[in-house]
Design a protein around this motif. Structure first.
Motif, PDB file in Angstrom:
ATOM      1  N   MET A  40       0.427  -1.062  -0.096  1.00 29.62           N
ATOM      2  CA  MET A  40      -0.209  -0.165  -0.251  1.00 29.62           C
ATOM      3  C   MET A  40       0.613   1.296   0.140  1.00 29.62           C
ATOM      4  O   MET A  40       1.915   1.651   0.424  1.00 29.62           O
ATOM      5  CB  MET A  40      -0.927   0.079   1.170  1.00 29.62           C
ATOM      6  N   ARG A  41       0.346   2.225  -0.452  1.00 30.90           N
ATOM      7  CA  ARG A  41       1.058   3.841  -1.016  1.00 30.90           C
ATOM      8  C   ARG A  41       0.172   3.875   0.875  1.00 30.90           C
ATOM      9  O   ARG A  41       0.209   4.018   1.156  1.00 30.90           O
ATOM     10  CB  ARG A  41       0.713   4.493  -2.440  1.00 30.90           C
ATOM     11  N   LYS A  42       2.271   5.007   0.761  1.00 27.64           N
ATOM     12  CA  LYS A  42       2.030   5.344   2.205  1.00 27.64           C
ATOM     13  C   LYS A  42       0.959   6.268   1.855  1.00 27.64           C
ATOM     14  O   LYS A  42       0.711   7.428   3.168  1.00 27.64           O
ATOM     15  CB  LYS A  42       3.469   6.286   2.509  1.00 27.64           C
ATOM     16  N   GLN A  43       0.416   7.110   0.704  1.00 25.09           N
ATOM     17  CA  GLN A  43      -0.167   8.513   0.603  1.00 25.09           C
ATOM     18  C   GLN A  43      -1.389   8.341   1.404  1.00 25.09           C
ATOM     19  O   GLN A  43      -2.142   8.531   1.498  1.00 25.09           O
ATOM     20  CB  GLN A  43      -0.053   9.134  -0.040  1.00 25.09           C
ATOM     21  N   HIS A  44      -1.867   6.760   0.786  1.00 22.64           N
ATOM     22  CA  HIS A  44      -2.931   6.899   0.809  1.00 22.64           C
ATOM     23  C   HIS A  44      -3.745   6.028   2.223  1.00 22.64           C
ATOM     24  O   HIS A  44      -4.442   5.986   3.041  1.00 22.64           O
ATOM     25  CB  HIS A  44      -3.317   5.211  -0.101  1.00 22.64           C
ATOM     26  N   ALA A  45      -2.519   5.187   2.890  1.00 22.69           N
ATOM     27  CA  ALA A  45      -2.361   5.001   4.673  1.00 22.69           C
ATOM     28  C   ALA A  45      -2.496   5.848   5.360  1.00 22.69           C
ATOM     29  O   ALA A  45      -3.369   5.919   6.070  1.00 22.69           O
ATOM     30  CB  ALA A  45      -0.687   3.371   4.635  1.00 22.69           C
ATOM     31  N   ASN A  46      -1.713   6.646   5.134  1.00 18.85           N
ATOM     32  CA  ASN A  46      -2.085   8.616   5.917  1.00 18.85           C
ATOM     33  C   ASN A  46      -3.606   8.898   5.440  1.00 18.85           C
ATOM     34  O   ASN A  46      -4.003   9.456   6.210  1.00 18.85           O
ATOM     35  CB  ASN A  46      -1.545  10.100   5.276  1.00 18.85           C
ATOM     36  N   TYR A  47      -4.047   9.140   4.074  1.00 21.46           N
ATOM     37  CA  TYR A  47      -5.269   9.155   4.117  1.00 21.46           C
ATOM     38  C   TYR A  47      -6.747   8.731   4.597  1.00 21.46           C
ATOM     39  O   TYR A  47      -7.752   8.917   5.702  1.00 21.46           O
ATOM     40  CB  TYR A  47      -5.359   8.913   2.861  1.00 21.46           C
ATOM     41  N   MET A  48      -6.432   6.997   4.435  1.00 17.09           N
ATOM     42  CA  MET A  48      -7.270   6.046   5.610  1.00 17.09           C
ATOM     43  C   MET A  48      -7.629   6.411   6.677  1.00 17.09           C
ATOM     44  O   MET A  48      -8.322   5.991   7.399  1.00 17.09           O
ATOM     45  CB  MET A  48      -7.090   4.900   5.058  1.00 17.09           C
ATOM     46  N   ALA A  49      -6.024   6.549   7.590  1.00 16.37           N
ATOM     47  CA  ALA A  49      -6.003   6.900   8.911  1.00 16.37           C
ATOM     48  C   ALA A  49      -6.289   8.221   9.173  1.00 16.37           C
ATOM     49  O   ALA A  49      -7.205   7.819  10.655  1.00 16.37           O
ATOM     50  CB  ALA A  49      -4.692   7.068   9.519  1.00 16.37           C
ATOM     51  N   ALA A  50      -6.519   9.115   8.546  1.00 16.63           N
ATOM     52  CA  ALA A  50      -7.233  10.310   8.946  1.00 16.63           C
ATOM     53  C   ALA A  50      -8.648  10.658   7.849  1.00 16.63           C
ATOM     54  O   ALA A  50      -8.877  11.208   9.218  1.00 16.63           O
ATOM     55  CB  ALA A  50      -6.732  11.957   8.458  1.00 16.63           C
ATOM     56  N   VAL A  51      -9.175   9.461   7.825  1.00 18.13           N
ATOM     57  CA  VAL A  51     -10.811   9.549   7.643  1.00 18.13           C
ATOM     58  C   VAL A  51     -11.363   9.888   8.567  1.00 18.13           C
ATOM     59  O   VAL A  51     -12.482  10.396   8.715  1.00 18.13           O
ATOM     60  CB  VAL A  51     -11.095   8.473   6.687  1.00 18.13           C
ATOM     61  N   PRO A  52     -11.230   9.495   9.812  1.00 20.57           N
ATOM     62  CA  PRO A  52     -12.073   9.440  10.589  1.00 20.57           C
ATOM     63  C   PRO A  52     -12.148  10.251  11.483  1.00 20.57           C
ATOM     64  O   PRO A  52     -13.372  11.042  11.837  1.00 20.57           O
ATOM     65  CB  PRO A  52     -12.419   8.052  11.822  1.00 20.57           C
ATOM     66  N   LEU A  53     -11.290  11.287  11.477  1.00 22.45           N
ATOM     67  CA  LEU A  53     -10.937  12.638  11.875  1.00 22.45           C
ATOM     68  C   LEU A  53     -11.422  13.029  11.566  1.00 22.45           C
ATOM     69  O   LEU A  53     -11.648  14.936  11.407  1.00 22.45           O
ATOM     70  CB  LEU A  53      -9.270  12.226  12.405  1.00 22.45           C
ATOM     71  N   ASP A  54     -11.010  13.204   9.792  1.00 28.51           N
ATOM     72  CA  ASP A  54     -11.366  14.695   8.713  1.00 28.51           C
ATOM     73  C   ASP A  54     -13.239  14.798   8.459  1.00 28.51           C
ATOM     74  O   ASP A  54     -13.654  15.382   7.435  1.00 28.51           O
ATOM     75  CB  ASP A  54     -10.627  14.539   7.226  1.00 28.51           C
ATOM     76  N   LEU A  55     -13.524  13.264   8.960  1.00 22.88           N
ATOM     77  CA  LEU A  55     -15.126  13.125   8.673  1.00 22.88           C
ATOM     78  C   LEU A  55     -15.695  14.641   9.065  1.00 22.88           C
ATOM     79  O   LEU A  55     -17.019  15.016   8.402  1.00 22.88           O
ATOM     80  CB  LEU A  55     -15.457  12.107   8.845  1.00 22.88           C
ATOM     81  N   GLU A  56     -15.540  15.183  10.328  1.00 22.32           N
ATOM     82  CA  GLU A  56     -16.300  15.941  10.185  1.00 22.32           C
ATOM     83  C   GLU A  56     -16.123  17.200   9.818  1.00 22.32           C
ATOM     84  O   GLU A  56     -17.136  18.046   9.470  1.00 22.32           O
ATOM     85  CB  GLU A  56     -15.711  16.242  12.136  1.00 22.32           C
ATOM     86  N   ASP A  57     -14.466  17.564   9.379  1.00 19.96           N
ATOM     87  CA  ASP A  57     -14.574  19.024   8.733  1.00 19.96           C
ATOM     88  C   ASP A  57     -15.342  18.425   7.348  1.00 19.96           C
ATOM     89  O   ASP A  57     -15.542  19.550   6.758  1.00 19.96           O
ATOM     90  CB  ASP A  57     -12.689  18.921   8.589  1.00 19.96           C
ATOM     91  N   ASN A  58     -15.153  17.929   6.849  1.00 16.13           N
ATOM     92  CA  ASN A  58     -15.476  17.692   5.252  1.00 16.13           C
ATOM     93  C   ASN A  58     -16.675  17.607   5.564  1.00 16.13           C
ATOM     94  O   ASN A  58     -17.177  18.365   4.534  1.00 16.13           O
ATOM     95  CB  ASN A  58     -15.649  15.716   4.880  1.00 16.13           C
ATOM     96  N   ASP A  59     -17.299  16.655   6.449  1.00 12.16           N
ATOM     97  CA  ASP A  59     -19.213  18.060   6.454  1.00 12.16           C
ATOM     98  C   ASP A  59     -19.579  18.958   6.575  1.00 12.16           C
ATOM     99  O   ASP A  59     -20.349  19.645   5.870  1.00 12.16           O
ATOM    100  CB  ASP A  59     -20.197  16.666   7.670  1.00 12.16           C
ATOM    101  N   SER A  60     -18.525  19.454   7.263  1.00  6.57           N
ATOM    102  CA  SER A  60     -18.956  21.312   8.315  1.00  6.57           C
ATOM    103  C   SER A  60     -18.510  22.306   6.726  1.00  6.57           C
ATOM    104  O   SER A  60     -19.115  23.451   6.166  1.00  6.57           O
ATOM    105  CB  SER A  60     -18.461  21.477   9.044  1.00  6.57           C
ATOM    106  N   SER A  61     -17.573  21.790   5.703  1.00  3.39           N
ATOM    107  CA  SER A  61     -16.961  22.364   4.707  1.00  3.39           C
ATOM    108  C   SER A  61     -18.096  22.721   3.693  1.00  3.39           C
ATOM    109  O   SER A  61     -18.054  23.237   3.019  1.00  3.39           O
ATOM    110  CB  SER A  61     -16.131  21.988   4.179  1.00  3.39           C
ATOM    111  N   ALA A  62     -18.316  21.040   3.788  1.00 11.56           N
ATOM    112  CA  ALA A  62     -19.609  20.620   2.658  1.00 11.56           C
ATOM    113  C   ALA A  62     -21.074  21.723   2.804  1.00 11.56           C
ATOM    114  O   ALA A  62     -21.318  21.567   1.426  1.00 11.56           O
ATOM    115  CB  ALA A  62     -19.890  19.093   2.444  1.00 11.56           C
TER     116      ALA A  62
END
Length: 66
Positions: A40-62
């Protein structure tokens, strides 16, 4: 109780192959999972690790975007 179960399973022909098949499926699954994680690419692993933490930010920005 175990005596009845043991007697039941002794009557099934070829039953000794099922634990080997189960072990093989278990081994192949986790070997494939290990290979997937190692490749797995390191960038994808970091993205997947941050998904639960960024969910709230994505909802508020949307909701704030027009």
């Amino acid at each position: 109780m175990m005596r009845y179960i043991k007697h039941f399973f002794e009557g099934i022909a070829g039953i000794e192959i099922y634990p080997m098949i189960s072990l093989l499926i278990f081994f192949i699954f986790f070997l494939g999972l290990g290979v997937y994680v190692l490749l797995m690419r390191k960038q994808h692993a970091n993205y997947m690790a941050a998904v639960p933490l960024d969910l709230e930010d994505n909802d508020s920005s949307a909701t704030t975007q027009p």
